[in-house]
Structure formats: structure tokens, C-alpha cells
Design an enzyme around this catalytic site. Structure first.
Site, mmCIF file in Angstrom:
data_model
loop_
_atom_site.group_PDB
_atom_site.id
_atom_site.type_symbol
_atom_site.label_atom_id
_atom_site.label_comp_id
_atom_site.label_asym_id
_atom_site.label_seq_id
_atom_site.Cartn_x
_atom_site.Cartn_y
_atom_site.Cartn_z
ATOM 1 C CE LYS A 134 -13.092 -122.427 -25.471
ATOM 2 N NZ LYS A 134 -14.262 -122.390 -25.911
ATOM 3 C CE LYS B 260 -9.380 -116.204 -32.778
ATOM 4 N NZ LYS B 260 -9.623 -116.851 -32.570
ATOM 5 C CE LYS C 64 -15.087 -111.930 -27.105
ATOM 6 N NZ LYS C 64 -16.042 -113.385 -26.820
HETATM 7 P P1 ADP Z 1 -12.467 -114.204 -28.745
HETATM 8 O O1 ADP Z 1 -11.346 -115.584 -29.436
HETATM 9 O O2 ADP Z 1 -12.133 -113.029 -28.294
HETATM 10 O O3 ADP Z 1 -12.528 -115.194 -27.111
HETATM 11 P P2 ADP Z 1 -15.136 -115.829 -29.960
HETATM 12 O O4 ADP Z 1 -14.352 -117.179 -29.779
HETATM 13 O O5 ADP Z 1 -15.665 -115.407 -28.768
HETATM 14 O O6 ADP Z 1 -13.602 -114.707 -29.628
HETATM 15 O O7 ADP Z 1 -15.059 -115.372 -30.600
HETATM 16 C C1 ADP Z 1 -16.865 -115.246 -31.545
HETATM 17 C C2 ADP Z 1 -16.619 -114.940 -33.685
HETATM 18 O O8 ADP Z 1 -15.390 -113.975 -33.395
HETATM 19 C C3 ADP Z 1 -16.345 -116.658 -33.596
HETATM 20 O O9 ADP Z 1 -17.308 -116.634 -35.409
HETATM 21 C C4 ADP Z 1 -14.897 -116.495 -34.050
HETATM 22 O O10 ADP Z 1 -14.544 -116.996 -35.603
HETATM 23 C C5 ADP Z 1 -14.758 -114.759 -34.526
HETATM 24 N N1 ADP Z 1 -13.212 -114.759 -33.926
HETATM 25 C C6 ADP Z 1 -12.794 -114.115 -33.348
HETATM 26 N N2 ADP Z 1 -11.302 -114.048 -33.195
HETATM 27 C C7 ADP Z 1 -11.229 -114.012 -34.097
HETATM 28 C C8 ADP Z 1 -10.584 -112.933 -34.963
HETATM 29 N N3 ADP Z 1 -8.846 -112.518 -34.721
HETATM 30 N N4 ADP Z 1 -10.249 -112.990 -36.119
HETATM 31 C C9 ADP Z 1 -11.137 -113.296 -37.025
HETATM 32 N N5 ADP Z 1 -12.361 -113.939 -36.405
HETATM 33 C C10 ADP Z 1 -12.647 -113.789 -35.382
#
Ligand code: ADP
Ligand code: TRP
Length: 331
Positions: free
Chosen positions: A117, A197, A200
């Protein structure tokens, strides 16, 4: 019907730091919903965690409400799962503090998610640094057994187990239960519109409930290579095909793969196919969401009811902990 107390406790949380996207859906939400009948499920909206990166009260409130709407529209059944906002269970932050007094700084320093992060430009505040302690409290306060999460959360669950063990050894008793993560391997990381990947934080998402026009624009912007329309293409290396695969039946996938290999089928065609498949896939949920949006009080009632149930479980776990660490409540 099995006795409630013999069922495993399944728990997971999701941060309300933006609109939920299809990476969140295939990587997490779908599993949460599938698992709600397999045990006593506790799912919560991790709004305290979002504060580590989001400093806008109005946005946080809106995203929190939207995550609740999304989960309910996607099939979360509040009769099966206890669904609530993290901040509605004050025992969580109480336990997080107690755990922090047992956490070696060196354990946090090994945190991969913190380092990632910071590398992505987030401000290194103490909340971000100690994020895994709050996450451990989220899990331990309900005596959770199984935590369905994405691969990226594995280390946080290991830290959680470490802290539970440390607490139990320090205070000589089985006060906290060490949970297991449940990671679905078959869902590889969902790629975003730029091929990285989907996240957000990278502004490359396809939100689950996007307005049709905006969704079309985002899908049309997916990066592809520059093979001309008439030439054969390799479906296995293409982002659009990877996304199509999430929504299509096996038969449809093979049909589209063949079109790629035959040539005369452009990325524009594939993107239209993706738009159609994604829209159909979430059509029922979109209808449910629109309907629910007319009744915000129903959404708040679910969260309120969930918080009451979660607090009862949290208080049961917290009482002996207060007792053994020597903190008493005066009222
Ligand atoms: P972001 O990266 O969008 O902020 P989060 O870290 O809040 O997403 O992830 C919330 C959940 O969604 C977690 O369990 C994470 O592993 C899953 N997740 C997020 N992005 C992906 C992705 N691109 N592919 C598969 N799982 C994902
Ligand atoms: N850190 C998780 C994520 O970013 C969200 C989360 C907070 C969580 N507390 C949790 C997940 C407890 C599982 C269990 O996805």
C-alpha cells in the site's frame, strides 16, 4: 437440522472504499454468498479499515450503504448470515487494543500488504501499519473458524492465528480460537481494463452495478494487442477473453475461442459479447438492487438486526477476556 453450536463460524469482511467490482465478486463476494448456508456466517462492512485510506465522511457513508445494497442484491440472505457494519460492534476495537499490547512491532513490519500500500502511494499512518491487528480482532471476537478471503489476505490470517496463540499462551487458557483461511484457487486474479489486477486503487475496474452507458465505455476501453481484425488471435493471452470466461458457459467459451482462432473476429466484437454476457449475468441482481434502493430503511434494518446478533456473540467472547487481563467494566 444440525445444532447451531456445532456449525463452524464463517466470517469475512469487505472494505467500503469504493464501488464493488467484478474482481471483488469473483474473488470474494460469490464465495461469501455460497457459504452462507454452510455454517453460522458473519459478514461485515469493514468501515474502520477503510478509514486507513479514505478521508471523506460523505463518501465512506455512501460506500457503506452501497456495499450493503450490493450484497443484499447479490443474494446475501439476512436470515442465514449475520450482516452488519464493523463499527456497530465496539467490542472489536476493544479487543484490537488488547491484542496490540501483545503484538511485536517486528510482526507488523513484515506485513506485505502494508508495504504494497505504501508502494502504491498511500500515506503510512499508524492505522495502516496496525491494520492486521484490527483484522485479527474482527475474526477472533466471534470465535470464527473459517475465513473466506482472496489470496492476498493469507498473511493477515496467519498474523491473526499468531495473535490468538500469543494471547492464549500469555493468559494461559483457550480464550481465542485460531481460524483457517479458505482461499478459492480456481479464481485466478481478475484482470482490470488495463491488464493489471483489477483494483479500486488502479482505476481499472468494471463495477458490478455500473450504469449501462458507463459500463459500455469501460468495456470498450479494455486494452488489447493490435492484431488486425481479419487475423487469427490467441484467446489465452487476451484480457477480454479472460473476462468473458468468467461469465460464459463452457460451450459459449469454446465457441468464442474458436472465433478468435479463425480470424475475422475483432476485439470490438469480443467486447460487445462481454458487455452482453456481463449485463445478463447481473440482470436479476440489478433488478433486486433497484427495488431495494426504493426502501433504504430495509437495508438499515438488516444492518441493525445484524449488529445486535453480532454484539451478543462478541460480548460472550469478550467477557472472559476482560476478566483475565484484569480490566473490569464499572457500568
Ligand atoms: P481492491 O483491490 O479493489 O481495493 P479489496 O482489497 O478491497 O479490493 O478486496 C476485497 C476482496 O476482493 C478480497 O478478498 C480480494 O482478494 C478480492 N479481490 C479484489 N480484487 C480482486 C481481483 N482482481 N481478482 C480476484 N479477487 C479480488
Ligand atoms: N482486509 C480485508 C480486505 O481488504 C478486509 C477485512 C477486514 C477482512 N477485516 C477482515 C477480511 C476480517 C476477512 C476477515 O479484503
Amino acid at each position: 437440522m444440525q445444532n447451531e453450536s456445532t456449525l463452524p463460524i464463517i466470517l469475512s469482511g469487505i472494505q467500503p472504499s469504493g464501488k464493488l467490482h467484478i474482481g471483488n465478486y469473483f474473488g470474494a463476494i460469490r464465495q461469501h454468498i455460497d457459504m452462507q448456508e454452510k455454517g453460522r456466517a458473519f459478514y461485515f462492512i469493514a468501515n474502520f479499515h477503510s478509514l486507513t485510506s479514505l478521508k471523506n465522511g460523505k463518501a465512506l457513508r455512501e460506500y457503506t450503504y452501497e456495499v450493503a445494497l450490493d450484497y443484499l442484491a447479490l443474494g446475501l440472505n439476512p436470515e442465514e448470515a449475520t450482516f452488519f457494519a464493523q463499527s456497530d460492534v465496539p467490542q472489536v476495537t476493544e479487543l484490537a487494543w488488547i491484542l496490540s499490547t501483545l503484538t511485536p512491532v517486528s510482526l507488523m513490519e513484515k506485513g506485505v500488504s502494508y508495504k504494497d500500500k505504501i508502494a502504491a502511494g498511500l500515506i503510512p499512518n499508524i492505522g495502516l501499519f496496525t491494520y492486521p491487528i484490527l483484522q485479527a480482532a474482527d475474526i477472533l471476537i466471534y470465535h470464527s473458524n473459517i475465513v473466506p478471503v482472496g489470496e492476498d489476505q493469507k498473511q493477515n490470517i496467519e498474523i491473526c492465528r499468531d495473535l490468538a496463540g500469543k494471547f492464549n499462551r500469555t493468559y494461559e487458557g483457550d480464550f481465542l480460537i485460531e481460524p483457517e483461511e479458505y482461499i478459492v484457487k480456481s479464481v485466478a486474479t481478475v484482470p482490470g481494463t488495463d491488464g493489471q489486477k483489477m483494483s479500486k486503487s488502479y482505476d481499472n475496474t468494471l463495477p458490478i452495478f455500473e450504469e449501462p452507458k458507463a459500463l459500455k465505455k469501460k468495456i470498450m476501453s479494455i486494452q488489447t494487442d493490435s492484431t488486425p481484425l481479419e487475423e487469427p488471435k490467441d484467446p489465452t493471452t487476451d484480457n477480454v477473453y479472460a473476462l468473458i470466461s468468467l461469465f460464459a458457459t463452457q460451450e459459449k467459451k469454446e465457441e468464442i475461442a474458436q472465433k478468435y482462432r479463425d480470424g475475422g473476429y475483432g476485439y470490438g466484437h469480443a467486447k460487445k459479447e462481454l458487455l452482453g454476457l456481463m449485463t445478463d449475468y447481473f440482470a436479476e441482481a440489478t433488478e433486486r438492487r433497484n427495488e431495494l434502493q426504493q426502501h433504504p430503511d430495509r437495508v438499515f434494518d438488516v444492518l441493525h438486526e445484524g449488529a445486535k446478533r453480532a454484539q451478543i456473540q462478541a460480548e460472550k467472547v469478550m467477557q472472559p477476556i476482560r476478566e483475565v487481563v484484569g480490566i473490569h467494566k464499572s457500568f
